[in-house]
Each structure stands twice: as structure tokens, then as C-alpha cells.
Motif scaffolding. Structure first.
Motif, mmCIF file in Angstrom:
data_model
loop_
_atom_site.group_PDB
_atom_site.id
_atom_site.type_symbol
_atom_site.label_atom_id
_atom_site.label_comp_id
_atom_site.label_asym_id
_atom_site.label_seq_id
_atom_site.Cartn_x
_atom_site.Cartn_y
_atom_site.Cartn_z
ATOM 1 N N ILE A 1 0.784 -1.480 0.206
ATOM 2 C CA ILE A 1 0.124 0.166 -0.011
ATOM 3 C C ILE A 1 0.863 0.969 0.007
ATOM 4 C CG2 ILE A 1 -1.376 1.594 1.212
ATOM 5 C CD1 ILE A 1 -2.971 -1.029 0.404
ATOM 6 N N VAL A 2 2.245 1.516 0.896
ATOM 7 C CA VAL A 2 3.084 2.337 1.139
ATOM 8 C C VAL A 2 3.438 2.191 -0.768
ATOM 9 C CG1 VAL A 2 4.827 3.639 1.755
ATOM 10 C CG2 VAL A 2 3.194 2.678 3.576
ATOM 11 N N SER A 3 2.891 1.405 -0.813
ATOM 12 C CA SER A 3 4.937 1.541 -2.652
ATOM 13 C C SER A 3 3.669 2.160 -3.283
ATOM 14 C CB SER A 3 5.042 0.392 -3.234
ATOM 15 O OG SER A 3 6.182 -0.538 -2.336
ATOM 16 N N LEU A 4 2.188 1.771 -3.277
ATOM 17 C CA LEU A 4 1.230 2.714 -4.118
ATOM 18 C C LEU A 4 1.161 2.980 -3.806
ATOM 19 C CD1 LEU A 4 -1.246 -0.528 -4.590
ATOM 20 C CD2 LEU A 4 -0.097 0.124 -6.063
ATOM 21 N N GLY A 5 1.157 4.448 -2.891
ATOM 22 C CA GLY A 5 0.967 6.008 -2.461
ATOM 23 C C GLY A 5 1.804 6.608 -2.365
ATOM 24 N N ARG A 6 3.287 5.407 -2.754
ATOM 25 C CA ARG A 6 4.475 6.638 -3.488
ATOM 26 C C ARG A 6 4.581 7.114 -4.430
ATOM 27 N NH1 ARG A 6 8.445 3.358 0.550
ATOM 28 N NH2 ARG A 6 8.806 4.465 2.320
ATOM 29 N N ALA A 7 3.989 5.731 -5.602
ATOM 30 C CA ALA A 7 3.773 5.236 -7.092
ATOM 31 C C ALA A 7 2.916 6.593 -7.284
ATOM 32 C CB ALA A 7 3.121 3.960 -6.924
ATOM 33 N N ALA A 8 2.042 7.057 -6.633
ATOM 34 C CA ALA A 8 0.789 7.495 -6.931
ATOM 35 C C ALA A 8 0.857 9.774 -6.705
ATOM 36 C CB ALA A 8 -0.616 7.914 -5.912
ATOM 37 N N ARG A 9 2.352 9.445 -5.821
ATOM 38 C CA ARG A 9 3.035 10.924 -5.531
ATOM 39 C C ARG A 9 3.798 11.223 -7.026
ATOM 40 N NH1 ARG A 9 3.500 12.747 0.121
ATOM 41 N NH2 ARG A 9 4.827 14.388 -0.985
ATOM 42 N N THR A 10 4.407 10.086 -7.091
ATOM 43 C CA THR A 10 5.284 10.290 -7.975
ATOM 44 C C THR A 10 4.687 10.830 -9.891
ATOM 45 O OG1 THR A 10 7.356 8.767 -7.214
ATOM 46 C CG2 THR A 10 7.336 8.628 -9.142
ATOM 47 N N ALA A 11 3.744 9.930 -9.639
ATOM 48 C CA ALA A 11 2.736 9.572 -10.998
ATOM 49 C C ALA A 11 2.243 11.761 -11.032
ATOM 50 C CB ALA A 11 1.615 9.615 -11.436
ATOM 51 N N ALA A 12 2.467 12.279 -10.159
ATOM 52 C CA ALA A 12 1.580 13.636 -10.065
ATOM 53 C C ALA A 12 2.992 15.008 -9.593
ATOM 54 C CB ALA A 12 0.480 13.640 -8.572
ATOM 55 N N LYS A 13 4.645 14.161 -10.008
ATOM 56 C CA LYS A 13 5.827 14.378 -9.313
ATOM 57 C C LYS A 13 5.851 15.560 -8.345
ATOM 58 C CE LYS A 13 5.965 15.224 -14.255
ATOM 59 N NZ LYS A 13 5.898 15.989 -16.124
ATOM 60 N N LEU A 14 4.964 15.023 -6.906
ATOM 61 C CA LEU A 14 4.719 15.684 -5.185
ATOM 62 C C LEU A 14 5.677 14.693 -4.812
ATOM 63 C CD1 LEU A 14 1.504 15.169 -5.232
ATOM 64 C CD2 LEU A 14 2.408 16.847 -5.436
ATOM 65 N N LYS A 15 7.344 15.348 -4.316
ATOM 66 C CA LYS A 15 8.201 15.043 -3.885
ATOM 67 C C LYS A 15 7.640 14.457 -2.724
ATOM 68 C CE LYS A 15 10.787 19.063 -6.117
ATOM 69 N NZ LYS A 15 11.922 19.470 -5.102
ATOM 70 N N VAL A 16 8.507 13.502 -2.144
ATOM 71 C CA VAL A 16 8.340 13.135 -0.631
ATOM 72 C C VAL A 16 8.385 14.150 0.148
ATOM 73 C CG1 VAL A 16 9.198 11.149 0.516
ATOM 74 C CG2 VAL A 16 9.126 11.122 -1.737
ATOM 75 N N ARG A 17 9.357 15.314 0.574
ATOM 76 C CA ARG A 17 8.843 15.503 1.618
ATOM 77 C C ARG A 17 7.819 17.220 1.304
ATOM 78 N NH1 ARG A 17 14.543 15.118 0.631
ATOM 79 N NH2 ARG A 17 14.749 16.532 -1.520
ATOM 80 N N ALA B 1 -3.288 5.258 -8.427
ATOM 81 C CA ALA B 1 -1.891 3.759 -8.172
ATOM 82 C C ALA B 1 -2.489 2.827 -7.947
ATOM 83 C CB ALA B 1 -0.700 3.688 -8.251
ATOM 84 N N GLN B 2 -2.626 1.758 -8.879
ATOM 85 C CA GLN B 2 -3.269 0.776 -8.811
ATOM 86 C C GLN B 2 -2.729 -1.421 -8.624
ATOM 87 O OE1 GLN B 2 -6.507 -0.616 -11.538
ATOM 88 N NE2 GLN B 2 -5.015 -0.638 -13.280
ATOM 89 N N GLY B 3 -2.416 -2.115 -7.646
ATOM 90 C CA GLY B 3 -1.456 -2.710 -7.647
ATOM 91 C C GLY B 3 -2.970 -4.051 -7.189
ATOM 92 N N ARG B 4 -2.300 -5.396 -7.146
ATOM 93 C CA ARG B 4 -2.824 -6.342 -6.705
ATOM 94 C C ARG B 4 -3.552 -5.701 -5.591
ATOM 95 N NH1 ARG B 4 -2.864 -10.779 -9.450
ATOM 96 N NH2 ARG B 4 -3.321 -12.004 -7.946
ATOM 97 N N GLY B 5 -2.840 -5.505 -4.874
ATOM 98 C CA GLY B 5 -3.729 -5.069 -3.146
ATOM 99 C C GLY B 5 -4.951 -3.862 -3.201
ATOM 100 N N GLY B 6 -4.689 -2.888 -4.248
ATOM 101 C CA GLY B 6 -5.944 -2.136 -4.011
ATOM 102 C C GLY B 6 -5.822 -0.871 -5.122
ATOM 103 N N ILE C 1 -7.439 4.230 0.401
ATOM 104 C CA ILE C 1 -7.057 3.550 -0.217
ATOM 105 C C ILE C 1 -8.316 2.896 0.086
ATOM 106 C CG2 ILE C 1 -6.115 1.385 0.879
ATOM 107 C CD1 ILE C 1 -4.566 3.161 2.932
ATOM 108 N N ILE C 2 -8.683 1.638 -1.235
ATOM 109 C CA ILE C 2 -9.417 1.189 -1.475
ATOM 110 C C ILE C 2 -8.846 -0.346 -1.866
ATOM 111 C CG2 ILE C 2 -11.174 0.909 -3.212
ATOM 112 C CD1 ILE C 2 -9.988 4.633 -3.466
#
Length: 238
Positions: A1-17, A135-140, A25-26
């Protein structure tokens, strides 16, 4: 789930900081909801998110498209492949995705016969609605709110400033517990952040004091660009 969240941030070009206001979360399997909710604080920390929510109503945040994988269905169905694809894309996307997640299969009717399609033969694509990134994956699916309020932008600038100070500490090979005096020069928006978030910066950077001026002559400095602002930093032992 955290990996998907990071992928969603990256897709929007939002820095981690850069802090964000909310993530939703779905989960593909709802039975995981309760135990995952017990880790909400950890998810929020890992994703730099203020609030983490759980929902079963993905349609609030994303739209789906159901597409056939022609490389898979072509050899399997031959001349019927186009009809299979047409029947598949005619399905209601949300219901089709739900059936695929729950059963691992979709069934369509082609030439009067039931045709079964597996997860390997179907691609589920999603697109976040305005104001969200997904971002989507097998977990949701994980969606993050992309709107940045002035408060969130200020906090993001503060975290970038802290990061640059920490990098300067590393470059000078300071001991982890070494306290310093921090010198910050730059445009008014940066100096304003340095003043308003002084306690946070001092605690994170072990800075006994913050000076809004150039450091003493001979001090090693570091110039960085923070959200478009050029900032010069210097530290000396406190």
C-alpha cells in the motif's frame, strides 16, 4: 500500500518531502481493512500524508477502463477476438473490475456463447479524477489528494530547508549529536519560513540558534534552490 501511495505521488510529480492532506485506500480484499487501519499512522508517516482514509467507493476518486490484451486473446479466440474485445469494452467498468478482483475472471457473451476471460487476458486501467492521483496494484488502489494549500506548501519548503541543512552537516562530517549555529540567507519567503518554523528546524538540525545573515568569513557554505528560491546556508559549531 505504501509503495502504491509513493507511485501515486510520483505520477503527480509530488516530492516525498512535500506533505499532502489526504490519502484514500481502496482495498481489493475488504477483510484486510481492520488490521491495515491499525497501521494508519505508519502509512501516514511513510507517505508524508496528514490523514489516511479507507473507502469502498473508488468511483469518488477514479474512473476505470476495461481493455483486452490482444496478445493473449488473439491466439485464443482467433477470428472472434474482435467480438470478444467489443463485448469486453461494453461492460460497465466498475462492476467488471469488481468481478475480476473477486473471482479472477470476467464472462461475456459472444456469438451466443459464454466466453471466460482471466486476469491475464484483461487490463484494468484507471484514471484519477481531478485533484487526485492514483496507483493500483493487486492489493488495491491508493489515491492521494494533489491540492496543495498555502500551509502545506510552507511546510514542504520547511522540510526542503531542513534537508539541505542535513546535507551540509553530512558534507562537513559533523558528529550526529553536534550542535551548530545555522546561518540562512535568501529571499523573504525563505526567511519567513525559517522564522515561523524555527523550533522545528532547530530540533531537526540540532541548531542552537538561527541567524538570518551570512556566516562568519571563511565558513563553508552551501547554495541550494528550494522551490525556486536560491538559498545560502552556513553552519558553525555552537
Amino acid at each position: 500500500i505504501v509503495s502504491l501511495g509513493r507511485a501515486a505521488r510520483t505520477a503527480a510529480k509530488l516530492k516525498v518531502r512535500q506533505p499532502l492532506a489526504r490519502a484514500e485506500i481502496i482495498l481489493a480484499r475488504r477483510e484486510h481493512t481492520e488490521w491495515l487501519q491499525s497501521h494508519s499512522a505508519l502509512i501516514a508517516e511513510e507517505l508524508n500524508i496528514k490523514q489516511v482514509g479507507f473507502t469502498t467507493e473508488a468511483e469518488q476518486y477514479v474512473t476505470y477502463q476495461i481493455k483486452p490484451d490482444f496478445k493473449a486473446i488473439g491466439p485464443k479466440f482467433g477470428k472472434l477476438a474482435k467480438e470478444v474485445a467489443a463485448a469486453l469494452t461494453a461492460l460497465e467498468p466498475t462492476a467488471a473490475r469488481k468481478a475480476l478482483v473477486e473471482t479472477g475472471m470476467l464472462t461475456v457473451t459472444v456469438a451466443g456463447q459464454a466466453v471466460h476471460l482471466t486476469e491475464q487476458e484483461v487490463a484494468v486501467r484507471l484514471e484519477a479524477k481531478p485533484g487526485w492521483s492514483a496507483a493500483q496494484g493487486r492489493g488495491g488502489v491508493v489515491v492521494v489528494k494533489t491540492e496543495l494549500t498555502p500551509e502545506l506548501r510552507d511546510e514542504g519548503l520547511c522540510r526542503e530547508l531542513i534537508h539541505q541543512v542535513q546535507e551540509l552537516r553530512k558534507s562537513q562530517k559533523l558528529a550526529y549529536e553536534a550542535r551548530v549555529a545555522l546561518y540562512v540567507t535568501g529571499p523573504a519567503p525563505v526567511l519567513d519560513i525559517a522564522a515561523r518554523y524555527a523550533n522545528t528546524i532547530q530540533n531537526e538540525c540540532l541548531a542552537a540558534i538561527i541567524h538570518h545573515s551570512a556566516p562568519p568569513a571563511g565558513t563553508e557554505t552551501q547554495t541550494a534552490r528550494i522551490e525556486g528560491h536560491e538559498v545560502t546556508l552556513g553552519i558553525v559549531p555552537a
